[in-house]
Design an enzyme around this catalytic site. Structure first.
Site, PDB file in Angstrom:
ATOM      1  N   GLU A  89     -93.115  64.537   4.200  1.00 53.36           N
ATOM      2  CA  GLU A  89     -93.583  65.913   4.277  1.00 53.36           C
ATOM      3  C   GLU A  89     -93.443  66.450   5.694  1.00 53.36           C
ATOM      4  O   GLU A  89     -93.506  65.710   6.677  1.00 53.36           O
ATOM      5  CB  GLU A  89     -95.039  65.992   3.820  1.00 53.36           C
ATOM      6  CG  GLU A  89     -95.934  65.060   4.586  1.00 53.36           C
ATOM      7  CD  GLU A  89     -97.091  64.540   3.751  1.00 53.36           C
ATOM      8  OE1 GLU A  89     -97.078  64.673   2.517  1.00 53.36           O
ATOM      9  OE2 GLU A  89     -98.015  63.997   4.360  1.00 53.36           O
ATOM     10  N   CYS A 110     -94.486  70.391  12.188  1.00 49.68           N
ATOM     11  CA  CYS A 110     -95.061  69.059  12.320  1.00 49.68           C
ATOM     12  C   CYS A 110     -94.169  68.114  11.518  1.00 49.68           C
ATOM     13  O   CYS A 110     -93.993  68.281  10.315  1.00 49.68           O
ATOM     14  CB  CYS A 110     -96.488  69.079  11.791  1.00 49.68           C
ATOM     15  SG  CYS A 110     -97.263  67.480  11.853  1.00 49.68           S
ATOM     16  N   CYS A 117     -97.352  54.252   7.032  1.00 49.62           N
ATOM     17  CA  CYS A 117     -97.666  53.867   8.414  1.00 49.62           C
ATOM     18  C   CYS A 117     -98.346  52.506   8.392  1.00 49.62           C
ATOM     19  O   CYS A 117     -99.133  52.201   7.499  1.00 49.62           O
ATOM     20  CB  CYS A 117     -98.592  54.897   9.064  1.00 49.62           C
ATOM     21  SG  CYS A 117     -98.954  54.492  10.793  1.00 49.62           S
ATOM     22  N   CYS A 121    -105.285  53.379  10.545  1.00 50.22           N
ATOM     23  CA  CYS A 121    -106.482  54.039  11.067  1.00 50.22           C
ATOM     24  C   CYS A 121    -107.393  54.380   9.882  1.00 50.22           C
ATOM     25  O   CYS A 121    -106.919  54.816   8.844  1.00 50.22           O
ATOM     26  CB  CYS A 121    -106.112  55.296  11.853  1.00 50.22           C
ATOM     27  SG  CYS A 121    -105.005  54.934  13.215  1.00 50.22           S
ATOM     28  N   CYS A 124    -107.391  57.830   7.886  1.00 52.60           N
ATOM     29  CA  CYS A 124    -106.080  58.429   7.647  1.00 52.60           C
ATOM     30  C   CYS A 124    -105.469  57.974   6.336  1.00 52.60           C
ATOM     31  O   CYS A 124    -105.441  56.778   6.033  1.00 52.60           O
ATOM     32  CB  CYS A 124    -105.154  58.044   8.795  1.00 52.60           C
ATOM     33  SG  CYS A 124    -103.473  58.551   8.521  1.00 52.60           S
ATOM     34  N   SER A 219    -103.995  60.142  20.133  1.00 55.26           N
ATOM     35  CA  SER A 219    -105.077  60.162  19.142  1.00 55.26           C
ATOM     36  C   SER A 219    -106.146  59.208  19.649  1.00 55.26           C
ATOM     37  O   SER A 219    -106.035  57.999  19.456  1.00 55.26           O
ATOM     38  CB  SER A 219    -104.550  59.688  17.785  1.00 55.26           C
ATOM     39  OG  SER A 219    -103.728  60.651  17.213  1.00 55.26           O
ATOM     40  N   HIS A 221    -110.045  59.480  19.680  1.00 52.28           N
ATOM     41  CA  HIS A 221    -111.070  59.328  18.643  1.00 52.28           C
ATOM     42  C   HIS A 221    -112.200  58.355  18.960  1.00 52.28           C
ATOM     43  O   HIS A 221    -113.008  58.036  18.079  1.00 52.28           O
ATOM     44  CB  HIS A 221    -110.447  58.948  17.286  1.00 52.28           C
ATOM     45  CG  HIS A 221    -109.247  59.763  16.930  1.00 52.28           C
ATOM     46  ND1 HIS A 221    -109.178  61.114  17.165  1.00 52.28           N
ATOM     47  CD2 HIS A 221    -108.063  59.422  16.371  1.00 52.28           C
ATOM     48  CE1 HIS A 221    -107.998  61.569  16.763  1.00 52.28           C
ATOM     49  NE2 HIS A 221    -107.306  60.566  16.287  1.00 52.28           N
ATOM     50  N   CYS A 338    -102.858  63.247  14.514  1.00 52.99           N
ATOM     51  CA  CYS A 338    -102.151  62.246  13.748  1.00 52.99           C
ATOM     52  C   CYS A 338    -103.053  61.774  12.609  1.00 52.99           C
ATOM     53  O   CYS A 338    -104.164  61.352  12.828  1.00 52.99           O
ATOM     54  CB  CYS A 338    -101.865  61.105  14.705  1.00 52.99           C
ATOM     55  SG  CYS A 338    -101.095  59.692  13.999  1.00 52.99           S
TER      56      CYS A 338
HETATM   57  S1  SF4 Z   1    -103.589  58.172  12.192  1.00 49.33           S
HETATM   58 FE1  SF4 Z   1    -101.377  58.014  12.737  1.00 49.33          FE
HETATM   59  S2  SF4 Z   1    -101.156  55.887  13.476  1.00 49.33           S
HETATM   60 FE2  SF4 Z   1    -103.108  55.980  12.385  1.00 49.33          FE
HETATM   61  S3  SF4 Z   1    -102.621  55.287  10.284  1.00 49.33           S
HETATM   62 FE3  SF4 Z   1    -102.486  57.536  10.338  1.00 49.33          FE
HETATM   63  S4  SF4 Z   1    -100.325  58.015  10.728  1.00 49.33           S
HETATM   64 FE4  SF4 Z   1    -100.680  55.858  11.300  1.00 49.33          FE
END
Ligand code: SF4
Length: 356
Positions: A89, A110, A117, A121, A124, A219, A221, A338
């Site tokens: 996407e 973007c 991935c 994280c 995510c 990122s 956090h 991210c």
């Molecule tokens: S936040 Fe970024 S690095 Fe972390 S799992 Fe998601 S896509 Fe991957």
């Protein structure tokens, strides 16, 4: 390797190898990137024999659009199918005076860099199914070309914040950035490209050693190892001190501001202690902080803090001497960090069948 992964030098070498003059490379690139022609038969200043040869050796396959969500004046998400059936996407974010100032005409794409991935994280969705594969440079460049074509407007800003960890696909990312930046390619200035990473320290150093003035967003956090490790497993391998050190190198080499993205999650990273430490990290690096209230996702345990707590966090960070903004508009959260990107855009497809 597909057509949009080729640099000018690649084309020259391939043309020479088939007994054609090098200058044809310039003509091919002009058709592909300036005139945006994607059929060999339409490249009329190439001899027809060469066109046939190129068509059989280098088929051009623009990204197949599966779905688009959103309208012309809002953020739009495009879902594309790759030639092996995988889905990616890309998101187009229109100019936003509220976000970037009245005079801004910034239109941002973007871009995804991987299918899935590996970094897992905890907030995510991109990482939920794990990593499937890296995108090729051509698949990265093609997102720009197709979204500009489908959106009907010139894009003048790129953020590598879509699905995937861009620095884990470093070679293809760099090749794609080269093509996006080159005068014979898209011709977009490196200062209009931002790479967002979860904190791959060695690759941040590599990127810093590149001559291009690419922007860097981290990122973050979490302002301590304890908090960051809770939600970002990458922190075990590359702890905060190493990450901040690599950021310092990047800032010194590039002489530019970096950005810390910080998703505010209730009772996890929204304490005043975290705010003070975050401000201290940012102040030392002269980094800008983007605070993004977490968008609650079904199936994940996190919640966004109350608005008053968000404001209090912002005030504490600012009192700590750091330059910080708090994203309040929901529509723009999509570009904020991210991982949050995919969570948000997937919610908007909640009434459509699963992607794969
Ligand atoms: S936040 Fe970024 S690095 Fe972390 S799992 Fe998601 S896509 Fe991957």
């Amino acid at each position: 390797m597909e057509v949009y992964s080729f640099t000018k030098e690649d084309w020259e070498n391939r043309l020479l190898a088939i007994g054609e003059p090098k200058f044809r490379a310039g003509q091919i690139l002009e058709w592909l990137y300036k005139k945006r022609v994607s059929r060999w038969e339409d490249m009329t200043n190439l001899p027809s024999g060469l066109r046939d040869k190129l068509a059989s050796e280098f088929p051009i396959s623009p990204l197949e659009q599966i779905r688009v969500n959103g309208s012309a004046d809002t953020t739009r998400k495009f879902l594309f199918r790759l030639t092996d059936g995988q889905m990616i996407e890309s998101v187009l974010i229109p100019a936003s005076p509220a976000l970037y100032g009245e005079a801004s005409d910034r239109r941002t794409i973007c871009i995804s860099s991987q299918v899935g991935c590996a970094y897992g994280c905890k907030f995510c969705a991109s990482g939920l199914d794990g990593w499937k594969r890296n995108l090729t440079a051509g698949e990265i460049v093609s997102q720009f070309l197709r979204v500009e074509e489908l959106g009907g407007e010139k894009i003048n800003n790129i953020v590598f914040m879509g699905m995937g960890e861009p620095l884990a696909n470093y070679d293809n990312l760099l090749r794609a950035i080269g093509i996006l930046n080159a005068p014979w390619g898209i011709g977009l200035g490196a200062r209009h490209m931002t790479v967002s990473t979860s904190g791959l320290v060695p690759r941040i150093r590599d990127l810093g050693a590149q001559p291009l003035q690419i922007r860097l967003a981290i990122s973050l956090h979490g302002a301590t190892d304890e908090v960051r490790t809770k939600i970002m497993p990458v922190n075990k391998k590359h702890p905060l001190a190493d990450l901040l050190d690599a950021c310092g190198d990047y800032v010194r080499r590039k002489k530019q501001k970096i950005t810390f993205e910080y998703i505010l999650i209730r009772d996890l990273n929204d304490s005043s202690e975290q705010a003070r430490l975050l401000a201290s990290h940012a102040r030392k690096l002269n980094a800008k902080i983007n605070l993004i209230p977490y968008n609650t996702v079904e199936g994940l345990p996190w919640e966004r803090p109350a608005e008053a707590c968000q404001e209090e966090f912002l005030s504490t960070v600012r009192r700590g001497g750091a330059d910080a903004t708090l994203r309040r508009e929901k529509g723009h959260d999509i570009a904020a960090a991210c991982g949050q990107l995919r969570l948000q855009v997937e919610k908007s497809f909640a009434h459509t069948p699963p992607l794969n």
